[in-house]
Design a protein around this motif. Structure first.
Motif, mmCIF file in Angstrom:
data_model
loop_
_atom_site.group_PDB
_atom_site.id
_atom_site.type_symbol
_atom_site.label_atom_id
_atom_site.label_comp_id
_atom_site.label_asym_id
_atom_site.label_seq_id
_atom_site.Cartn_x
_atom_site.Cartn_y
_atom_site.Cartn_z
ATOM 1 N N UNK A 64 0.850 -1.189 0.000
ATOM 2 C CA UNK A 64 0.000 0.000 0.000
ATOM 3 C C UNK A 64 0.885 1.238 0.000
ATOM 4 N N UNK A 65 0.763 2.035 -1.044
ATOM 5 C CA UNK A 65 1.502 3.288 -1.137
ATOM 6 C C UNK A 65 0.843 4.313 -0.212
ATOM 7 N N UNK A 66 1.640 4.967 0.625
ATOM 8 C CA UNK A 66 1.055 5.934 1.550
ATOM 9 C C UNK A 66 0.653 7.242 0.865
ATOM 10 N N UNK A 90 -6.233 4.803 -1.577
ATOM 11 C CA UNK A 90 -6.674 3.941 -0.477
ATOM 12 C C UNK A 90 -6.197 4.511 0.856
ATOM 13 N N UNK A 91 -4.940 4.910 0.914
ATOM 14 C CA UNK A 91 -4.409 5.461 2.171
ATOM 15 C C UNK A 91 -5.109 6.780 2.529
ATOM 16 N N UNK A 136 14.831 0.668 -1.944
ATOM 17 C CA UNK A 136 14.035 1.234 -3.034
ATOM 18 C C UNK A 136 12.543 1.186 -2.715
ATOM 19 N N UNK A 137 12.173 0.383 -1.718
ATOM 20 C CA UNK A 137 10.763 0.206 -1.386
ATOM 21 C C UNK A 137 10.479 0.689 0.029
ATOM 22 N N UNK A 138 9.239 1.092 0.304
ATOM 23 C CA UNK A 138 8.878 1.534 1.650
ATOM 24 C C UNK A 138 9.126 0.444 2.692
#
Length: 282
Positions: free
Chosen positions: A232-234, A238-239, A266-268
């Protein structure tokens, strides 16, 4: 068959001199296969791959990956497979009867899918997780990983909850996001109230499911803590939608018990925590 790799982090496979010093963690669902590799000597995750499975030919796609992926073809010190299929029943320990496993699953989820019935016992929660997975898939993974340890995703959520929180006061929910799918677990004063999987297409679908669950269990949206992990991208819709209704949202972070190859940056930090947590709570 093309391989739809959504996320990939890895050092060259040739840099691993001895896979026997590494552990392999695999998560399998109807729509994806995710795996990560932990170097035991360094306590470092060195590789990860998330593949979207062909929705119309998922088993054969998964089979091709299992047999032909250069990482999955190696022999590891330990292999742990986590199934994420929603056909699961959490049975109170005192009510558990092995003879009722199949009839119970068939009653709740129907008997159209002829699957393998497996059970994870969770004495710390006084429950048994009875779940169904596709027979051919379990046979495939069992043959390819003959010494593998097999669990269900709900089992790992509960094991990890015991490790990090113990008995906490108030309401909190664990949310693990996947593309168009959400694992949801609600706890009150440290006791499990409900755990299930929601499918969604829009941001509004997610909040509808969560608000409905809160209403059913009399949880206050202004008080409940949402612990969010997964894909889930913040900055996503959706967030943003979650923030409209819930005041206490916490993004999970990958466990500090391990090191991570710099490519993971590179990723959260909350993206793959479910897989990393598996390495802590087998």
């Amino acid at each position: 068959m093309s391989v739809n790799v959504a996320y990939q982090i890895q050092v060259p496979v040739t840099e691993i001199e001895d896979a026997a010093r590494c552990n392999l963690y695999v998560e399998v669902a109807a729509d994806h296969l995710l795996f990560g590799i932990l170097d035991n000597n360094k306590r470092e995750f060195i590789a990860l791959q998330y593949v979207n499975l062909d929705k119309y030919n998922a088993f054969n796609h998964c089979k091709e990956l299992i047999y032909h992926n250069e990482w999955l073809a190696r022999s590891y010190n330990k292999v742990t497979v986590v199934y994420y299929f929603p056909e699961s029943i959490l049975v109170p320990g005192e009510e558990y009867d092995e003879n009722l496993n199949k009839p119970s699953i068939d009653l709740i989820y129907g008997d159209l899918n002829k699957g393998e019935i497996l059970t994870d016992k969770l004495p710390g929660w006084n429950v048994c997780n009875v779940y169904r997975v596709p027979v051919a898939l379990h046979q495939l993974l069992g043959a390819h990983f003959p010494k593998g340890h097999f669990y269900h995703a709900y089992t790992m959520v509960l094991r990890r909850k015991t490790q990090v929180a113990g008995k906490t006061e108030g309401d909190e929910a664990s949310l693990v996001f996947y593309p168009n799918k959400l694992l949801f677990a609600l706890f009150r004063d440290g006791e499990l109230q409900v755990m299930q999987t929601f499918e969604y297409e829009t941001a509004e679908d997610v909040t509808w499911h969560l608000l409905n669950a809160c209403r059913q269990f009399d949880a206050d949206c202004e008080q409940i803590i949402l612990r969010v992990s997964g894909l889930l991208d913040d900055h996503s819709s959706v967030y943003s939608e979650l923030q409209k209704y819930f005041l206490n949202i916490e993004l999970d972070e990958r466990p500090a018990d391990f090191k991570y190859n710099e490519a993971f940056n590179e990723y959260p930090l909350h993206f793959f925590t479910a897989l990393f947590n598996t390495a802590l709570c087998e």
